[in-house]
Design a protein around this motif. Structure first.
Motif, PDB file in Angstrom:
ATOM      1  N   ASN A   2     -15.554 -24.298  -9.322  1.00 32.22           N
ATOM      2  CA  ASN A   2     -15.082 -24.965  -8.123  1.00 32.22           C
ATOM      3  C   ASN A   2     -13.588 -25.237  -8.187  1.00 32.22           C
ATOM      4  OD1 ASN A   2     -17.640 -24.998  -7.131  1.00 32.22           O
ATOM      5  ND2 ASN A   2     -18.045 -27.140  -7.623  1.00 32.22           N
ATOM      6  N   THR A   3     -12.967 -25.227  -7.012  1.00 31.32           N
ATOM      7  CA  THR A   3     -11.547 -25.560  -6.935  1.00 31.32           C
ATOM      8  C   THR A   3     -11.385 -27.072  -6.999  1.00 31.32           C
ATOM      9  OG1 THR A   3     -11.718 -25.508  -4.532  1.00 31.32           O
ATOM     10  CG2 THR A   3     -10.954 -23.513  -5.610  1.00 31.32           C
ATOM     11  N   PRO A   4     -10.227 -27.560  -7.450  1.00 33.68           N
ATOM     12  CA  PRO A   4     -10.028 -29.008  -7.569  1.00 33.68           C
ATOM     13  C   PRO A   4      -9.897 -29.648  -6.200  1.00 33.68           C
ATOM     14  CG  PRO A   4      -7.996 -27.848  -8.070  1.00 33.68           C
ATOM     15  CD  PRO A   4      -9.063 -26.794  -7.935  1.00 33.68           C
ATOM     16  N   ILE A   5     -10.215 -30.925  -6.125  1.00 36.34           N
ATOM     17  CA  ILE A   5      -9.971 -31.691  -4.910  1.00 36.34           C
ATOM     18  C   ILE A   5      -8.841 -32.669  -5.202  1.00 36.34           C
ATOM     19  CG2 ILE A   5     -12.390 -31.475  -4.225  1.00 36.34           C
ATOM     20  CD1 ILE A   5     -12.693 -34.476  -4.866  1.00 36.34           C
ATOM     21  N   PRO A   6      -8.081 -33.052  -4.175  1.00 34.96           N
ATOM     22  CA  PRO A   6      -6.957 -33.971  -4.418  1.00 34.96           C
ATOM     23  C   PRO A   6      -7.438 -35.377  -4.737  1.00 34.96           C
ATOM     24  CG  PRO A   6      -7.247 -33.614  -2.073  1.00 34.96           C
ATOM     25  CD  PRO A   6      -8.183 -32.662  -2.760  1.00 34.96           C
ATOM     26  N   GLN A   7      -6.618 -36.109  -5.470  1.00 38.71           N
ATOM     27  CA  GLN A   7      -6.896 -37.532  -5.619  1.00 38.71           C
ATOM     28  C   GLN A   7      -6.747 -38.170  -4.246  1.00 38.71           C
ATOM     29  OE1 GLN A   7      -3.920 -40.252  -7.227  1.00 38.71           O
ATOM     30  NE2 GLN A   7      -5.457 -41.122  -8.605  1.00 38.71           N
ATOM     31  N   PHE A   8      -7.722 -38.982  -3.871  1.00 37.29           N
ATOM     32  CA  PHE A   8      -7.684 -39.584  -2.543  1.00 37.29           C
ATOM     33  C   PHE A   8      -7.344 -41.058  -2.634  1.00 37.29           C
ATOM     34  CE2 PHE A   8      -9.639 -41.697   1.135  1.00 37.29           C
ATOM     35  CZ  PHE A   8      -8.908 -41.075   2.128  1.00 37.29           C
ATOM     36  N   LEU A 209     -10.248 -30.721   4.108  1.00 36.59           N
ATOM     37  CA  LEU A 209     -11.318 -29.767   3.837  1.00 36.59           C
ATOM     38  C   LEU A 209     -10.795 -28.334   3.810  1.00 36.59           C
ATOM     39  CD1 LEU A 209     -14.086 -31.332   6.109  1.00 36.59           C
ATOM     40  CD2 LEU A 209     -13.990 -31.360   3.613  1.00 36.59           C
ATOM     41  N   ARG A 210      -9.722 -28.086   4.558  1.00 38.53           N
ATOM     42  CA  ARG A 210      -9.228 -26.715   4.676  1.00 38.53           C
ATOM     43  C   ARG A 210      -8.252 -26.336   3.561  1.00 38.53           C
ATOM     44  NH1 ARG A 210      -7.246 -23.764  10.223  1.00 38.53           N
ATOM     45  NH2 ARG A 210      -6.623 -21.789   9.296  1.00 38.53           N
ATOM     46  N   TYR A 211      -7.330 -27.257   3.214  1.00 45.22           N
ATOM     47  CA  TYR A 211      -6.320 -26.871   2.221  1.00 45.22           C
ATOM     48  C   TYR A 211      -6.111 -27.945   1.155  1.00 45.22           C
ATOM     49  CZ  TYR A 211      -3.523 -29.661   5.526  1.00 45.22           C
ATOM     50  OH  TYR A 211      -3.064 -30.650   6.350  1.00 45.22           O
ATOM     51  N   GLY A 212      -7.094 -28.831   1.013  1.00 45.41           N
ATOM     52  CA  GLY A 212      -6.963 -29.912   0.040  1.00 45.41           C
ATOM     53  C   GLY A 212      -6.774 -29.438  -1.387  1.00 45.41           C
ATOM     54  N   GLN A 213      -7.276 -28.232  -1.706  1.00 48.14           N
ATOM     55  CA  GLN A 213      -7.136 -27.744  -3.083  1.00 48.14           C
ATOM     56  C   GLN A 213      -5.694 -27.468  -3.464  1.00 48.14           C
ATOM     57  OE1 GLN A 213      -8.605 -26.049  -0.568  1.00 48.14           O
ATOM     58  NE2 GLN A 213      -8.559 -23.826  -0.886  1.00 48.14           N
ATOM     59  N   TYR A 214      -4.797 -27.432  -2.486  1.00 52.11           N
ATOM     60  CA  TYR A 214      -3.391 -27.192  -2.770  1.00 52.11           C
ATOM     61  C   TYR A 214      -2.585 -28.493  -2.830  1.00 52.11           C
ATOM     62  CZ  TYR A 214      -4.861 -22.508  -1.485  1.00 52.11           C
ATOM     63  OH  TYR A 214      -5.537 -21.307  -1.419  1.00 52.11           O
ATOM     64  N   LEU A 215      -3.254 -29.625  -2.631  1.00 51.50           N
ATOM     65  CA  LEU A 215      -2.618 -30.931  -2.720  1.00 51.50           C
ATOM     66  C   LEU A 215      -2.994 -31.611  -4.027  1.00 51.50           C
ATOM     67  CD1 LEU A 215      -3.319 -32.296   0.890  1.00 51.50           C
ATOM     68  CD2 LEU A 215      -1.109 -31.498   0.019  1.00 51.50           C
ATOM     69  N   ALA A 216      -2.049 -32.323  -4.602  1.00 54.78           N
ATOM     70  CA  ALA A 216      -2.365 -33.137  -5.778  1.00 54.78           C
ATOM     71  C   ALA A 216      -3.021 -34.443  -5.355  1.00 54.78           C
ATOM     72  CB  ALA A 216      -1.099 -33.424  -6.583  1.00 54.78           C
ATOM     73  N   SER A 217      -2.617 -34.974  -4.202  1.00 52.18           N
ATOM     74  CA  SER A 217      -3.187 -36.221  -3.705  1.00 52.18           C
ATOM     75  C   SER A 217      -2.951 -36.319  -2.208  1.00 52.18           C
ATOM     76  CB  SER A 217      -2.577 -37.429  -4.431  1.00 52.18           C
ATOM     77  OG  SER A 217      -1.180 -37.510  -4.207  1.00 52.18           O
ATOM     78  N   ALA A 218      -3.657 -37.251  -1.587  1.00 56.10           N
ATOM     79  CA  ALA A 218      -3.517 -37.481  -0.154  1.00 56.10           C
ATOM     80  C   ALA A 218      -3.991 -38.897   0.153  1.00 56.10           C
ATOM     81  CB  ALA A 218      -4.328 -36.475   0.647  1.00 56.10           C
ATOM     82  N   ARG A 262     -18.396 -30.873  -1.731  1.00 53.31           N
ATOM     83  CA  ARG A 262     -19.252 -29.796  -1.231  1.00 53.31           C
ATOM     84  C   ARG A 262     -18.441 -28.590  -0.783  1.00 53.31           C
ATOM     85  NH1 ARG A 262     -23.485 -33.376   2.457  1.00 53.31           N
ATOM     86  NH2 ARG A 262     -24.754 -34.163   0.719  1.00 53.31           N
ATOM     87  N   GLN A 263     -17.244 -28.864  -0.251  1.00 52.42           N
ATOM     88  CA  GLN A 263     -16.386 -27.781   0.244  1.00 52.42           C
ATOM     89  C   GLN A 263     -15.578 -27.118  -0.867  1.00 52.42           C
ATOM     90  OE1 GLN A 263     -15.958 -26.467   3.353  1.00 52.42           O
ATOM     91  NE2 GLN A 263     -17.619 -27.700   4.160  1.00 52.42           N
ATOM     92  N   ALA A 264     -15.636 -27.681  -2.068  1.00 46.38           N
ATOM     93  CA  ALA A 264     -14.790 -27.178  -3.163  1.00 46.38           C
ATOM     94  C   ALA A 264     -15.347 -25.868  -3.697  1.00 46.38           C
ATOM     95  CB  ALA A 264     -14.692 -28.212  -4.281  1.00 46.38           C
ATOM     96  N   GLN A 265     -15.010 -24.800  -3.032  1.00 48.28           N
ATOM     97  CA  GLN A 265     -15.407 -23.451  -3.425  1.00 48.28           C
ATOM     98  C   GLN A 265     -14.200 -22.737  -4.002  1.00 48.28           C
ATOM     99  OE1 GLN A 265     -18.556 -22.498  -3.267  1.00 48.28           O
ATOM    100  NE2 GLN A 265     -19.134 -24.450  -2.310  1.00 48.28           N
ATOM    101  N   PRO A 266     -14.436 -21.670  -4.788  1.00 51.05           N
ATOM    102  CA  PRO A 266     -13.293 -20.900  -5.280  1.00 51.05           C
ATOM    103  C   PRO A 266     -12.408 -20.452  -4.129  1.00 51.05           C
ATOM    104  CG  PRO A 266     -15.300 -20.222  -6.383  1.00 51.05           C
ATOM    105  CD  PRO A 266     -15.723 -21.157  -5.276  1.00 51.05           C
ATOM    106  N   GLY A 267     -11.147 -20.820  -4.142  1.00 50.40           N
ATOM    107  CA  GLY A 267     -10.237 -20.536  -3.043  1.00 50.40           C
ATOM    108  C   GLY A 267      -9.486 -19.240  -3.226  1.00 50.40           C
ATOM    109  N   PRO A 268      -8.884 -18.733  -2.147  1.00 52.03           N
ATOM    110  CA  PRO A 268      -8.079 -17.522  -2.234  1.00 52.03           C
ATOM    111  C   PRO A 268      -6.783 -17.795  -2.965  1.00 52.03           C
ATOM    112  CG  PRO A 268      -7.839 -18.512  -0.081  1.00 52.03           C
ATOM    113  CD  PRO A 268      -8.892 -19.318  -0.808  1.00 52.03           C
ATOM    114  N   ASP A 269      -6.116 -16.736  -3.391  1.00 51.20           N
ATOM    115  CA  ASP A 269      -4.810 -16.909  -3.996  1.00 51.20           C
ATOM    116  C   ASP A 269      -3.863 -17.554  -3.002  1.00 51.20           C
ATOM    117  OD1 ASP A 269      -5.676 -15.711  -6.311  1.00 51.20           O
ATOM    118  OD2 ASP A 269      -5.001 -13.707  -5.706  1.00 51.20           O
ATOM    119  N   ILE A 270      -2.974 -18.391  -3.502  1.00 51.60           N
ATOM    120  CA  ILE A 270      -1.981 -19.005  -2.631  1.00 51.60           C
ATOM    121  C   ILE A 270      -1.085 -17.911  -2.061  1.00 51.60           C
ATOM    122  CG2 ILE A 270       0.013 -20.564  -2.559  1.00 51.60           C
ATOM    123  CD1 ILE A 270      -1.277 -22.153  -4.770  1.00 51.60           C
ATOM    124  N   PRO A 271      -0.961 -17.834  -0.741  1.00 51.67           N
ATOM    125  CA  PRO A 271      -0.137 -16.774  -0.156  1.00 51.67           C
ATOM    126  C   PRO A 271       1.320 -16.900  -0.562  1.00 51.67           C
ATOM    127  CG  PRO A 271      -0.691 -18.420   1.500  1.00 51.67           C
ATOM    128  CD  PRO A 271      -1.499 -18.747   0.276  1.00 51.67           C
TER     129      PRO A 271
END
Length: 282
Positions: A2-8, A209-218, A262-271
């Motif tokens: 799974n991809t990481p989720i940001p600290q909330f 949910l869409r791009y949270g894996q690219y954030l460290a926190s939110a 639940r949404q933390a699926q393997p994500g695509p490469d960062i464009p």
């Protein structure tokens, strides 16, 4: 994997909540400083502080809290509030902030300045706060409206000798009231590709949910807005809605984190399209 989720960081409305929660909290300087803190304040959670820049510029078109006042308050109360980091006195770049006027139900004074001037003042304030109080954990914030403007802001920090990739956190400003999740997603993924650990200020649930894996926190205060449109929870008999209700906020936070997991699926490469051109031009 799974991809990481940001600290909330849950946005909280009152300093008293900091004694009642154990999860990371986000609170505005305006809420903290409007009256003296309780003498026996016993904070149980890690706390990050928003400078209240949006409200400041919306209502006044300028900063009326000086850097010295802001630093002085944080320095006096840093240990009491368990401060993890604080936002600078940055200058948002939303069109409403700059141009002013009536936007929906809100009235904006307008600064009358350019995006470039807002960016320059944002970087200058971070440098000034860091010089005034090098012991305080201020984070730099990137401001802009379009992707190219955010990249320009990265350059402004580099020109000032700040390597954003070497810092633990970099704030991403002027996104919380934007409707285009796709546009913000492009900005987030592009900046993340540069190696920045981003904090998303007020990112919407759909965006997380869409791009949270690219954030460290939110952070988000969206629970309060949602609660205003709903009847109070069963058992909440002392208020007409749950806009300032810890029970509601905690349940909302739990639901959001469950969705993120639940949404933390393997994500695509960062464009990275376009980054090589930008780096060559920088």
């Amino acid at each position: 994997m799974n991809t990481p989720i940001p600290q909330f960081l849950l946005g909280v409305p009152e300093p008293s909540w900091l004694e009642r929660v154990t999860f990371p909290a986000f609170i505005s300087y305006g809420r903290l400083a409007r009256r003296p803190l309780p003498r026996q304040l016993a904070v149980r959670c890690p706390v990050s502080v928003d400078s209240r820049g949006f409200t400041m510029l919306k209502n006044h078109g300028k900063w009326i809290v000086t850097p010295g006042e802001y630093v002085g308050w944080l320095r006096r109360h840093r240990e009491r509030i368990n401060l993890q980091w604080a936002a600078p006195q940055d200058w948002m770049c939303e069109p409403a902030i700059i141009h002013g006027g009536q936007w929906g139900r809100e009235r904006f004074v307008g600064t009358g300045l350019s995006v470039a001037e807002h960016q320059s003042r944002t970087v200058a304030n971070y440098l000034h706060l860091r010089d005034l109080a090098p012991e305080l954990p201020f984070i730099p914030v990137l401001q802009g409206w379009h992707l190219e403007e955010y990249l320009t802001c990265v350059e402004l920090y580099a020109d000032a000798g700040i390597d954003l990739t070497a810092l633990p956190l970099v704030g991403l400003g002027s996104v919380c009231r934007r409707q285009s999740t796709a546009e913000i997603g492009d900005i987030v993924t592009t900046l993340a590709a540069l190696g920045l650990r981003l904090h998303g200020f007020g990112v919407k649930n759909l965006g997380l949910l869409r791009y949270g894996q690219y954030l460290a926190s939110a952070d988000s205060m969206a629970w309060s807005y949602a609660a205003r449109r709903e009847p109070p929870l069963t058992g909440c008999t002392t208020h007409k809605n749950c806009a300032n209700c810890l029970t509601y906020a905690t349940r909302w936070r739990t639901r959001l984190l469950t969705q993120l997991h639940r949404q933390a699926q393997p994500g695509p490469d960062i464009p990275t399209a376009g980054l090589d051109h930008w780096k060559e031009a920088a």
